[in-house]
Motif scaffolding. Structure first.
Motif, PDB file in Angstrom:
ATOM      1  N   ASN A   1      29.973  36.469  36.730  1.00 14.25           N
ATOM      2  CA  ASN A   1      29.785  37.830  37.204  1.00 14.25           C
ATOM      3  C   ASN A   1      29.935  38.881  36.113  1.00 14.25           C
ATOM      4  OD1 ASN A   1      29.741  36.775  40.028  1.00 14.25           O
ATOM      5  ND2 ASN A   1      31.814  36.214  39.438  1.00 14.25           N
TER       6      ASN A   1
ATOM      7  N   GLU B   1      36.034  46.504  41.261  1.00 13.44           N
ATOM      8  CA  GLU B   1      36.106  45.148  40.724  1.00 13.44           C
ATOM      9  C   GLU B   1      34.986  44.283  41.293  1.00 13.44           C
ATOM     10  OE1 GLU B   1      39.968  43.401  41.325  1.00 13.44           O
ATOM     11  OE2 GLU B   1      40.976  45.327  41.058  1.00 13.44           O
ATOM     12  N   THR B   2      34.533  43.306  40.526  1.00 18.47           N
ATOM     13  CA  THR B   2      33.545  42.357  41.052  1.00 18.47           C
ATOM     14  C   THR B   2      34.137  41.514  42.174  1.00 18.47           C
ATOM     15  OG1 THR B   2      34.188  40.754  39.343  1.00 18.47           O
ATOM     16  CG2 THR B   2      32.245  42.121  38.900  1.00 18.47           C
ATOM     17  N   THR B   3      35.457  41.444  42.241  1.00 20.82           N
ATOM     18  CA  THR B   3      36.136  40.633  43.252  1.00 20.82           C
ATOM     19  C   THR B   3      36.389  41.441  44.521  1.00 20.82           C
ATOM     20  OG1 THR B   3      38.280  41.255  42.346  1.00 20.82           O
ATOM     21  CG2 THR B   3      37.273  39.246  41.495  1.00 20.82           C
TER      22      THR B   3
ATOM     23  N   SER C   1      28.261  38.247  42.263  1.00 25.08           N
ATOM     24  CA  SER C   1      28.676  39.649  42.324  1.00 25.08           C
ATOM     25  C   SER C   1      28.462  40.320  40.975  1.00 25.08           C
ATOM     26  CB  SER C   1      30.151  39.760  42.748  1.00 25.08           C
ATOM     27  OG  SER C   1      30.996  39.184  41.768  1.00 25.08           O
ATOM     28  N   ALA C   2      28.439  41.648  40.996  1.00 26.13           N
ATOM     29  CA  ALA C   2      28.261  42.424  39.768  1.00 26.13           C
ATOM     30  C   ALA C   2      28.857  43.800  39.989  1.00 26.13           C
ATOM     31  CB  ALA C   2      26.781  42.538  39.405  1.00 26.13           C
ATOM     32  N   ALA C   3      29.323  44.402  38.893  1.00 26.53           N
ATOM     33  CA  ALA C   3      29.906  45.741  38.990  1.00 26.53           C
ATOM     34  C   ALA C   3      29.321  46.649  37.918  1.00 26.53           C
ATOM     35  CB  ALA C   3      31.425  45.672  38.833  1.00 26.53           C
TER      36      ALA C   3
ATOM     37  N   THR D   1      38.330  46.114  35.263  1.00 36.60           N
ATOM     38  CA  THR D   1      37.681  44.970  34.634  1.00 36.60           C
ATOM     39  C   THR D   1      38.702  43.879  34.319  1.00 36.60           C
ATOM     40  OG1 THR D   1      35.903  46.314  33.717  1.00 36.60           O
ATOM     41  CG2 THR D   1      36.342  44.207  32.639  1.00 36.60           C
TER      42      THR D   1
ATOM     43  N   SER E   1      30.354  42.763  34.584  1.00 36.16           N
ATOM     44  CA  SER E   1      30.757  44.158  34.779  1.00 36.16           C
ATOM     45  C   SER E   1      30.102  44.970  33.676  1.00 36.16           C
ATOM     46  CB  SER E   1      32.272  44.313  34.711  1.00 36.16           C
ATOM     47  OG  SER E   1      32.894  43.884  35.899  1.00 36.16           O
TER      48      SER E   1
ATOM     49  N   THR F   1      35.230  38.629  37.177  1.00 39.64           N
ATOM     50  CA  THR F   1      34.436  39.125  36.051  1.00 39.64           C
ATOM     51  C   THR F   1      34.609  38.185  34.866  1.00 39.64           C
ATOM     52  OG1 THR F   1      34.573  41.454  36.689  1.00 39.64           O
ATOM     53  CG2 THR F   1      34.221  40.989  34.357  1.00 39.64           C
TER      54      THR F   1
ATOM     55  N   THR G   1      34.187  35.157  42.220  1.00 44.90           N
ATOM     56  CA  THR G   1      33.709  36.519  41.977  1.00 44.90           C
ATOM     57  C   THR G   1      34.368  37.177  40.764  1.00 44.90           C
ATOM     58  OG1 THR G   1      35.367  37.317  43.553  1.00 44.90           O
ATOM     59  CG2 THR G   1      33.113  36.973  44.393  1.00 44.90           C
TER      60      THR G   1
ATOM     61  N   LYS H   1      29.317  46.153  43.202  1.00 46.12           N
ATOM     62  CA  LYS H   1      30.404  47.126  43.252  1.00 46.12           C
ATOM     63  C   LYS H   1      30.095  48.272  42.295  1.00 46.12           C
ATOM     64  CE  LYS H   1      33.467  44.925  45.926  1.00 46.12           C
ATOM     65  NZ  LYS H   1      34.801  44.623  45.394  1.00 46.12           N
TER      66      LYS H   1
END
Length: 483
Positions: A255, A442-444, A414-416, A272, A257, A287, A285, A438
């Protein structure tokens, strides 16, 4: 004496027919046994599947509201066991007590959410071309389903599979991961205390090659919901397709960020690091790739390192521990191997963490937070899921370049993006191939009532949680009634 835990089949706790057990050990102190659980055979599994199959008719005949009442009671019982379940999970797989306690509370919220789903719309009335015909749909359960859960979220992930399976009328055979099997059995105990009818939920522990494969192969199982590694998920998919049953896979992630020059850099660097290092990086998920705009790269790197320097590594039961050990010796070896690969492939190691004492190293499977920079496509640490406290910092020229780099992975979970420009956030959200986006977060993390799942190699393109769960756990029946 080490406590022995049993399978739960047709409402009773049972020893495996072969009498074999597996010892669960604490990754923070590998000499400490958490307990022994059953190393079951396919005969044990068959008994559980038959129980689920035979209880299906009675369970599916109950109203949604009646089934929901059992989930409410399960939530109440789990509230009484928050500390016990959380401590068991921390001692089995290492993450901090505050994290496992939060996971139990999240699971309680999931149970209550799906209990409430028992009072929601479950079909549609559709206009017919014939004025004397009533045309409508209803959803029907699949039957007995197999649930195969991972070790990294040993409470929440089983619950977000079991709860919708039950509310929509299915019966369940649950295989917890061996690394967190006792935690999984604590969950089953919650449903037992809630008075769930015998056979509706069964749990069988043991090797994936026996129990997992046995679930896929058995003709009485009508669906498989799996979270775990990509190789195992693909084998499950092949077996499910051969049998013509539904399958749901949630697998890996790599993932990204992205931190743009107009971001709040204090917020971006803190989130991050949290997304990468909490749970010791053992989240699908988490980063693992960080793309920072060139104009702010050095400043942001400095802030990220400062946050990482403050991380305390230690036993997850200690109050001041930020990051516990990785879950197993094999995971420990795997993460260290990836760090060595990163060095050999030419990435620059800029932070290896504070030195742990020899005593702490020998005591548990501890790995310090690790930061690389100058990662390139083709490097293992840039392309493969590490599942540990390792991140790679890389420069990007701007938004479009960052989107291209974010999408270069075969994963898409996921991505932020960190930005204060709403246009940038919208473009990023639209163009990045990930199931969860996101903005300034956070990606989580995912709330219980929203769909969760990935794209590309991260998923079978199905979704879990929220109302989306009924798409997997039910089939649609269309009914036409002419007066």
């Amino acid at each position: 004496m080490t406590k022995k835990y049993f399978n739960f089949i047709n409402g009773s706790w049972k020893e495996a027919l072969n009498g074999n057990t597996i010892e669960s050990r604490n990754p923070a102190a590998p000499l400490e046994a958490v307990g022994n659980f059953q190393s079951s055979s396919k005969e044990d599994l068959s008994e559980a599947i038959i129980a689920a199959d035979q209880s299906f008719e009675a369970w599916s005949s109950l109203s949604y509201i009646e089934r929901g009442s059992y989930l409410y009671r399960a939530a109440e019982e789990m509230e009484k066991m928050v500390e016990e379940i959380a401590e068991t999970a921390t001692k089995e797989m290492g993450k901090t007590f505050i994290e496992t306690k939060g996971e139990v509370k999240r699971s309680i919220a999931i149970l209550k959410y799906y209990a409430g789903e028992g009072m929601q719309q479950i079909g549609e009335v559709i206009p017919s071309a014939d004025s004397e015909t009533m045309l409508y749909t209803k959803r029907v359960p699949l039957g007995a389903v197999g649930i195969i859960a991972p070790w990294n979220f040993p409470i929440a992930i089983p619950i977000w599979k079991i709860a919708p399976a039950l509310i929509y009328g299915n019966t369940v055979v649950f295989k917890p991961a061996s690394e967190s099997a006792i935690t999984g059995l604590k969950i089953v105990e919650v449903f037992e205390k809630a008075g769930l009818p015998a056979g509706v939920l069964n749990a069988v522990t043991g090797k994936g090659s026996i129990i997992g494969e046995g679930l896929v192969e058995n003709d009485h199982i009508k669906g498989i919901s799996f979270t775990g590694s990509n190789p195992t998920g693909k084998r499950i998919a092949i077996g499910a397709v051969e049998r013509g049953i539904k399958y749901q896979l949630e697998m890996g992630g790599k993932n990204p960020s992205v931190i743009l020059e107009d971001a709040d850099l204090d917020q971006a660097s803190k989130m991050t690091v949290d997304a990468a290092m909490k749970h010791t990086g053992q989240k699908c998920t988490a980063t693992s790739r960080v793309y920072i705009q060139e104009s702010i790269y050095e400043k942001t790197k400095e802030k990220i390192i400062k946050h990482i320097e403050a991380i305390k590594v230690g036993n997850g039961m200690d109050e001041d521990t930020y990051m516990g050990p990785v879950a197993t010796k094999s995971q420990y070896d795997s993460v260290l191997a990836y760090i060595e690969k990163g060095k050999k492939e030419g990435a620059k190691l800029i932070y290896e963490g504070k030195s742990l004492t020899n005593e702490l190293r020998e005591e548990g499977f501890y790995i310090e937070p690790t930061v690389f920079e100058d990662g390139k496509e083709g490097m293992a640490i840039v392309e493969e899921e590490i599942f540990g406290p390792v991140i790679v910092l890389m420069k990007t020229s701007g938004l479009q370049d960052a989107i291209t780099k974010a999408n270069s992975s075969r994963f898409g979970l996921s991505a932020a993006v960190f930005t204060n420009n709403i246009k940038n956030s919208v473009i990023f959200s639209d163009k990045v191939d990930a199931g969860m986006i996101k903005v300034n977060g956070e990606t989580t993390g995912s709330e219980p009532h929203v769909p969760f799942g990935g794209m590309k190699d991260s998923s079978s393109h199905s979704r879990e949680q929220g109302k989306a769960a009924k798409e997997f756990f039910t089939s649609i029946k269309t009914i036409s009634t002419t007066i």
